[in-house]
Design a protein around this motif. Structure first.
Motif, PDB file in Angstrom:
ATOM      1  N   TYR A 151       0.861  -1.189   0.000  1.00  0.00           N
ATOM      2  CA  TYR A 151       0.000   0.000   0.000  1.00  0.00           C
ATOM      3  C   TYR A 151       0.894   1.235   0.000  1.00  0.00           C
ATOM      4  N   TYR A 198      -6.435   1.538  12.265  1.00  0.00           N
ATOM      5  CA  TYR A 198      -6.440   0.080  12.286  1.00  0.00           C
ATOM      6  C   TYR A 198      -6.148  -0.445  13.689  1.00  0.00           C
ATOM      7  N   ASP A 233      -9.752  -3.205  11.915  1.00  0.00           N
ATOM      8  CA  ASP A 233     -10.436  -3.372  10.624  1.00  0.00           C
ATOM      9  C   ASP A 233      -9.619  -2.618   9.577  1.00  0.00           C
ATOM     10  N   TRP A 234      -8.794  -3.349   8.823  1.00  0.00           N
ATOM     11  CA  TRP A 234      -7.901  -2.714   7.863  1.00  0.00           C
ATOM     12  C   TRP A 234      -8.676  -2.070   6.713  1.00  0.00           C
ATOM     13  N   SER A 235      -9.730  -2.701   6.258  1.00  0.00           N
ATOM     14  CA  SER A 235     -10.523  -2.140   5.156  1.00  0.00           C
ATOM     15  C   SER A 235     -11.139  -0.809   5.568  1.00  0.00           C
ATOM     16  N   LEU A 262      -8.484   1.897   5.660  1.00  0.00           N
ATOM     17  CA  LEU A 262      -8.124   2.399   4.334  1.00  0.00           C
ATOM     18  C   LEU A 262      -9.214   3.310   3.778  1.00  0.00           C
ATOM     19  N   ALA A 263     -10.458   2.954   4.042  1.00  0.00           N
ATOM     20  CA  ALA A 263     -11.563   3.742   3.500  1.00  0.00           C
ATOM     21  C   ALA A 263     -11.636   5.123   4.131  1.00  0.00           C
TER      22      ALA A 263
END
Length: 479
Positions: free
Chosen positions: A438, A453, A458-460, A463-464
């Protein structure tokens, strides 16, 4: 082979004000200079990179005034060596073109602005301040070796303080009035009845300090003003450290003389700045400040002490919700933009970083006004400001070069060593590992994602939440 030399020729007979104002003879390691005298006295050189006397004095005065070090020839030699090493690394940064980095330019301009404001205030105030007499210095020495256990009643205005003092003289207990005053002004522990604990020289403004040090245990002083309001003091106890040898006083004499004048300068400057600000109209846009705080808050570490580590990067932010061009305030009808505010953040003390950002904004506006007035009187042409630009530029180059080296360190050697040790005990065939990379727009965005994170696992979602989103690549590595 490049030649290194540190000269005493130019400096060994030169007397300079260093740190706390002492005039001490500066001499560095003996060595013959290269052919012909340089145009400006040079203390040290390596491969054409020179440490001049003026640059050394500019930085060493600051260092010796703040660092817990005894100023002597050895300390100066050591510091000159360190400065020469930093100059060498800074030159590598210049050759690599690091002068063009936004953080380098921003740091230099902040330091130059601070130097210009000093010149301006010295011009406005410094000439009006008397030099301390010997009696003043001896009194400072006495106070520096005395501590007071104080209790206070606080008032915001002179009439309120006079009214409280009349109540004291009518027999109202000091503790009762102290508790009431602490509660009235929202002190966290009003029941402590204004007890300040042990205070020492330089803990208070000058007028309250003089009043308090004139008291005997049990005495109550009439109201006295500070920069924050009005105070009525009661002395609970007093402790004095007796110094019998004259050398102790002589060793501290120049430092005390410097601090005596500096304290008076600081208070006079505070009053002058207050008058300057009152002459301007400040119109704040609270909604924009709140939006700006919401934009920068995710970048701030959990520990307040770590805010300074990201302050420089915050200054370069371009929050999508608050464009840098949008005004967060108006000064005499002229816009003061979010970008100007963000650029000033690294100079704002951490105590002013509060969710409404109003205290920090007022400090940023104050500095902008003073810098503008300093520029109008051509403070940028002052010799001390030119030297400060030179010093700031080499310091910024030095740290930029270190950061560039750290960012490009190759961990391959450590990987190979670990593999060799592992291979001795285990049989390994070549294996493949597939992973995602990334690439974020900058380090602050990356840290914001990592911090979210760590909080949510929650990595997603992490990122969002960042903008712009990172570039994602799938890579394969072979052992």
């Amino acid at each position: 082979m490049r030649q290194t030399w540190i000269s005493k020729t130019w400096i060994s007979k030169t007397w300079i004000p260093v740190g706390f104002g002492a005039l001490l003879c500066l001499g560095l390691l003996a060595c013959e200079p290269q052919s012909g005298p340089p145009p400006e006295p040079v203390l040290a050189a390596w491969g054409g990179i020179e440490l001049t006397r003026d640059l050394f004095v500019q930085e060493y005065r600051r260092y010796a005034s703040t660092a817990p070090v005894r100023d002597d020839l050895t300390a100066r030699r050591t510091y000159a060596r360190q400065m020469l090493e930093r100059l060498i690394i800074a030159e590598q940064g210049r050759e690599a073109g690091l002068d063009t980095l936004p953080e380098v330019r921003a740091y230099v301009e902040r330091e130059v602005g601070r130097a210009m404001r000093r010149v301006y205030l010295e011009h406005q105030i410094g000439r009006t301040l008397p030099e301390p007499s010997e009696a003043d210095v001896r009194e400072a020495f006495r106070r520096a070796n005395t501590r007071l256990n104080l209790q206070q009643i606080y008032a915001a205005t002179r009439p309120e303080a006079d009214s409280l003092y009349r109540l004291l003289r009518q027999g109202v207990p000091f503790d009762t009035l102290a508790v009431a005053s602490m509660r009235r002004y929202g002190v966290p522990d009003p029941e402590a009845a204004g007890r300040m604990g042990w205070v020492t020289w330089n803990d208070m403004d000058l007028a309250p300090e003089s009043t308090a040090y004139a008291l005997s245990p049990g005495d109550i002083a009439p109201p006295v003003a500070s920069l924050q309001g009005w105070h009525i003091f009661r002395l609970l106890d007093r402790e004095e450290r007796v110094v019998l040898d004259a050398s102790t006083y002589q060793n501290q004499r120049e430092r005390l003389r410097f601090e005596w004048r500096q304290r008076r300068f600081d208070e006079a400057a505070t009053r002058h700045i207050r008058d300057v600000l009152l002459a301007h109209e400040l119109a704040v846009r609270p909604a924009m400040l709140q939006a700006l705080w919401s934009a920068i808050a995710p970048y701030l570490p959990d520990r307040p002490a770590s805010v300074a580590l990201v302050a420089d990067e915050l200054a370069r932010l371009a929050p999508p919700t608050v464009p840098r061009s949008i005004p967060v305030a108006y000064v005499d009808g002229r816009p003061f933009t979010a970008g100007q505010f963000l650029d000033a953040l690294p100079d704002i003390p951490l105590a002013y970083w509060q969710p409404d950002l109003r205290p920090a904004l007022e400090m940023a506006v104050r500095d902008a006004i003073l810098t503008e007035q300093a520029r109008a009187m051509r403070a940028d042409t002052a010799r001390s400001v030119r030297l400060e630009r030179q010093r700031a530029l080499y310091v910024a180059r030095y740290y930029a070069a270190l950061q560039a080296a750290a960012d490009t360190l190759d961990p391959g050697r450590a990987r190979r060593l670990a593999y060799e040790r592992w291979r001795d005990t285990q049989f390994l065939d070549h294996t493949r590992t597939t992973y995602r990379s990334y690439r974020f727009a900058d380090s602050t965005t990356a840290w914001a994602a990592l911090r979210r994170y760590q909080q949510t696992a929650d990595w997603s979602a992490a990122l969002a939440a960042v903008s712009p989103p990172p570039v994602v690549e799938t890579r394969t590595a072979v052992s």
